[in-house]
Design a protein around this motif. Structure first.
Motif, PDB file in Angstrom:
ATOM      1  N   ALA A  51      -5.386   0.380  -3.475  1.00 48.03           N
ATOM      2  CA  ALA A  51      -6.452   0.009  -2.540  1.00 48.03           C
ATOM      3  C   ALA A  51      -6.700   1.083  -1.489  1.00 48.03           C
ATOM      4  O   ALA A  51      -7.810   1.205  -0.963  1.00 48.03           O
ATOM      5  CB  ALA A  51      -6.114  -1.318  -1.857  1.00 48.03           C
ATOM      6  N   GLY A  52      -5.681   1.884  -1.195  1.00 47.30           N
ATOM      7  CA  GLY A  52      -5.842   2.902  -0.170  1.00 47.30           C
ATOM      8  C   GLY A  52      -6.629   4.112  -0.630  1.00 47.30           C
ATOM      9  O   GLY A  52      -7.361   4.723   0.157  1.00 47.30           O
ATOM     10  N   ILE A  53      -6.508   4.467  -1.915  1.00 50.36           N
ATOM     11  CA  ILE A  53      -7.148   5.689  -2.405  1.00 50.36           C
ATOM     12  C   ILE A  53      -8.402   5.429  -3.232  1.00 50.36           C
ATOM     13  O   ILE A  53      -9.325   6.249  -3.248  1.00 50.36           O
ATOM     14  CB  ILE A  53      -6.155   6.528  -3.241  1.00 50.36           C
ATOM     15  N   MET A  54      -8.474   4.286  -3.901  1.00 53.85           N
ATOM     16  CA  MET A  54      -9.575   4.072  -4.846  1.00 53.85           C
ATOM     17  C   MET A  54     -10.958   4.083  -4.195  1.00 53.85           C
ATOM     18  O   MET A  54     -11.888   4.687  -4.751  1.00 53.85           O
ATOM     19  CB  MET A  54      -9.350   2.774  -5.621  1.00 53.85           C
ATOM     20  N   PRO A  55     -11.160   3.463  -3.025  1.00 51.71           N
ATOM     21  CA  PRO A  55     -12.504   3.534  -2.418  1.00 51.71           C
ATOM     22  C   PRO A  55     -12.942   4.967  -2.123  1.00 51.71           C
ATOM     23  O   PRO A  55     -14.099   5.336  -2.367  1.00 51.71           O
ATOM     24  CB  PRO A  55     -12.348   2.721  -1.127  1.00 51.71           C
ATOM     25  N   GLU A  56     -12.019   5.780  -1.623  1.00 51.25           N
ATOM     26  CA  GLU A  56     -12.336   7.175  -1.318  1.00 51.25           C
ATOM     27  C   GLU A  56     -12.649   7.947  -2.598  1.00 51.25           C
ATOM     28  O   GLU A  56     -13.583   8.759  -2.643  1.00 51.25           O
ATOM     29  CB  GLU A  56     -11.154   7.818  -0.591  1.00 51.25           C
ATOM     30  N   PHE A  57     -11.877   7.681  -3.635  1.00 53.56           N
ATOM     31  CA  PHE A  57     -12.088   8.333  -4.923  1.00 53.56           C
ATOM     32  C   PHE A  57     -13.448   7.957  -5.514  1.00 53.56           C
ATOM     33  O   PHE A  57     -14.222   8.814  -5.948  1.00 53.56           O
ATOM     34  CB  PHE A  57     -10.953   7.938  -5.870  1.00 53.56           C
ATOM     35  N   LEU A  58     -13.751   6.671  -5.511  1.00 51.53           N
ATOM     36  CA  LEU A  58     -15.023   6.204  -6.073  1.00 51.53           C
ATOM     37  C   LEU A  58     -16.208   6.699  -5.250  1.00 51.53           C
ATOM     38  O   LEU A  58     -17.270   7.003  -5.802  1.00 51.53           O
ATOM     39  CB  LEU A  58     -15.026   4.680  -6.154  1.00 51.53           C
ATOM     40  N   GLN A  59     -16.027   6.781  -3.938  1.00 51.60           N
ATOM     41  CA  GLN A  59     -17.096   7.290  -3.087  1.00 51.60           C
ATOM     42  C   GLN A  59     -17.406   8.747  -3.416  1.00 51.60           C
ATOM     43  O   GLN A  59     -18.573   9.162  -3.447  1.00 51.60           O
ATOM     44  CB  GLN A  59     -16.706   7.164  -1.614  1.00 51.60           C
ATOM     45  N   PHE A  60     -16.355   9.526  -3.679  1.00 54.78           N
ATOM     46  CA  PHE A  60     -16.564  10.925  -4.061  1.00 54.78           C
ATOM     47  C   PHE A  60     -17.338  11.008  -5.374  1.00 54.78           C
ATOM     48  O   PHE A  60     -18.286  11.791  -5.496  1.00 54.78           O
ATOM     49  CB  PHE A  60     -15.223  11.646  -4.200  1.00 54.78           C
ATOM     50  N   ILE A 122     -14.726  -1.421 -10.773  1.00 57.89           N
ATOM     51  CA  ILE A 122     -15.472  -0.493  -9.918  1.00 57.89           C
ATOM     52  C   ILE A 122     -16.542  -1.242  -9.130  1.00 57.89           C
ATOM     53  O   ILE A 122     -16.731  -1.015  -7.926  1.00 57.89           O
ATOM     54  CB  ILE A 122     -16.100   0.620 -10.779  1.00 57.89           C
ATOM     55  N   ALA A 123     -17.241  -2.153  -9.799  1.00 62.26           N
ATOM     56  CA  ALA A 123     -18.296  -2.927  -9.137  1.00 62.26           C
ATOM     57  C   ALA A 123     -17.727  -3.785  -8.015  1.00 62.26           C
ATOM     58  O   ALA A 123     -18.375  -3.983  -6.980  1.00 62.26           O
ATOM     59  CB  ALA A 123     -19.015  -3.801 -10.158  1.00 62.26           C
ATOM     60  N   ARG A 124     -16.515  -4.289  -8.202  1.00 60.70           N
ATOM     61  CA  ARG A 124     -15.887  -5.113  -7.163  1.00 60.70           C
ATOM     62  C   ARG A 124     -15.634  -4.323  -5.882  1.00 60.70           C
ATOM     63  O   ARG A 124     -15.471  -4.903  -4.815  1.00 60.70           O
ATOM     64  CB  ARG A 124     -14.570  -5.696  -7.679  1.00 60.70           C
ATOM     65  N   MET A 125     -15.594  -3.015  -6.008  1.00 68.06           N
ATOM     66  CA  MET A 125     -15.378  -2.173  -4.835  1.00 68.06           C
ATOM     67  C   MET A 125     -16.698  -1.647  -4.286  1.00 68.06           C
ATOM     68  O   MET A 125     -16.713  -0.795  -3.397  1.00 68.06           O
ATOM     69  CB  MET A 125     -14.431  -1.027  -5.177  1.00 68.06           C
ATOM     70  N   GLY A 126     -17.805  -2.150  -4.843  1.00 67.61           N
ATOM     71  CA  GLY A 126     -19.113  -1.813  -4.298  1.00 67.61           C
ATOM     72  C   GLY A 126     -19.797  -0.618  -4.921  1.00 67.61           C
ATOM     73  O   GLY A 126     -20.790  -0.125  -4.381  1.00 67.61           O
ATOM     74  N   PHE A 127     -19.302  -0.155  -6.072  1.00 67.47           N
ATOM     75  CA  PHE A 127     -19.886   1.028  -6.711  1.00 67.47           C
ATOM     76  C   PHE A 127     -20.408   0.648  -8.099  1.00 67.47           C
ATOM     77  O   PHE A 127     -19.770   0.900  -9.115  1.00 67.47           O
ATOM     78  CB  PHE A 127     -18.847   2.145  -6.811  1.00 67.47           C
TER      79      PHE A 127
END
Length: 266
Positions: A51-60, A122-127
């Motif tokens: 949870a700590g890294i995945m949002p940043e990774f997906l945002q990139f 991925i969609a659950r994290m807003g991407f």
């Protein structure tokens, strides 16, 4: 792991400064183990510890329009539960498949279900707009006594059926109109690799360059006027042949890069 995205940003910045960012995308493959849940596909969710890294990774990935790569091996699901997982379902053979109870989407093979599980996570994290591609999939032609399903016959069936679907430009049930890009592991058996017997037997060819089994490719004779041509053993159209050549070429490039640069994550 905490420096992964920083490294990717630095690489992308360097490519941008060289004017190459529009041609070269920066991403990294993930094991299917990044998912805490993958069945049914609509329940796909990432592991809590990511949870700590995945949002940043997906945002990139979203900001650079790069794909999310996943290593997906239906073989492992069958090996771990051969009595509970239908062999035809994991081999792309005709079967009744399964219907996701929430989306009502029908799946006739496990690979597409695994990819859609990643899409849902991925969609659950807003991407929702990210593309998912398969960086590795394959089937071992040999295994130890406890590695159920690792046979020459199953490996040939899996890879032949997969390549046929690639030629058909298929998408997954969640994205039927977007061709799923898949890379086959592996070109050669890794006879010196440690671990279970299966780990040394994913290749289409042996280390001595002899063929492990035929997935439908036949090299034309040396007398052919087109030394780079590759033909299908089936009565495919010329358009399909061109697509197959492209698939094999990029499969080779990818596998060569993997062998030289990274170790396969599990």
């Amino acid at each position: 792991m905490s420096n992964l995205v920083k490294a990717m940003v630095n690489i992308h910045t360097a490519l941008n400064q060289l004017g190459l960012a529009q041609y070269i995308q920066v991403s990294t493959p993930s094991s299917l183990a990044v998912l805490a849940v993958s069945y049914p596909p609509s329940a796909g969710i990432f592991r809590q510890e990511l949870a700590g890294i995945m949002p940043e990774f997906l945002q990139f990935l979203a900001s650079t329009k790069a794909p999310f790569w996943i290593n997906a091996y239906p073989y492992f699901a069958y090996k771990d539960d051969p009595s509970g997982v239908a062999l035809d379902y994991v081999l792309f053979n005709p079967n009744s498949g399964m219907v996701d109870p929430y989306t009502k989407l029908h799946y006739d093979n496990m690979l597409y279900a695994q990819v859609d599980a990643a899409l849902f996570a991925i969609a659950r994290m807003g991407f929702r707009g990210l593309e998912v591609r398969v960086s590795e999939t394959g089937w071992p032609s040999r295994g130890d006594s406890n590695e159920f399903g690792a046979t020459l016959e199953n490996a040939a069936i899996y890879n032949k059926n997969l390549l046929r679907r690639q030629l058909g430009n298929e998408g997954t049930p969640m994205r039927p109109n977007m061709r799923l890009e898949v890379y086959l592991f592996a070109l050669f058996n890794e006879n010196l690799k440690p671990g279970p017997t299966s780990e040394r037997n994913y290749g289409l060819f042996q280390p001595d360059e002899s063929m492990t089994y035929n997935v439908g490719l036949t090299a034309l004779s040396a007398a052919s006027t087109s030394s780079a041509s590759i033909s299908l053993t089936s009565s495919a159209t010329q358009e399909a042949k061109v697509g197959y050549q492209s698939l094999v070429y990029w499969m080779f490039v990818y596998l060569l890069a993997i062998e030289l640069l990274v170790r396969r994550p599990f």
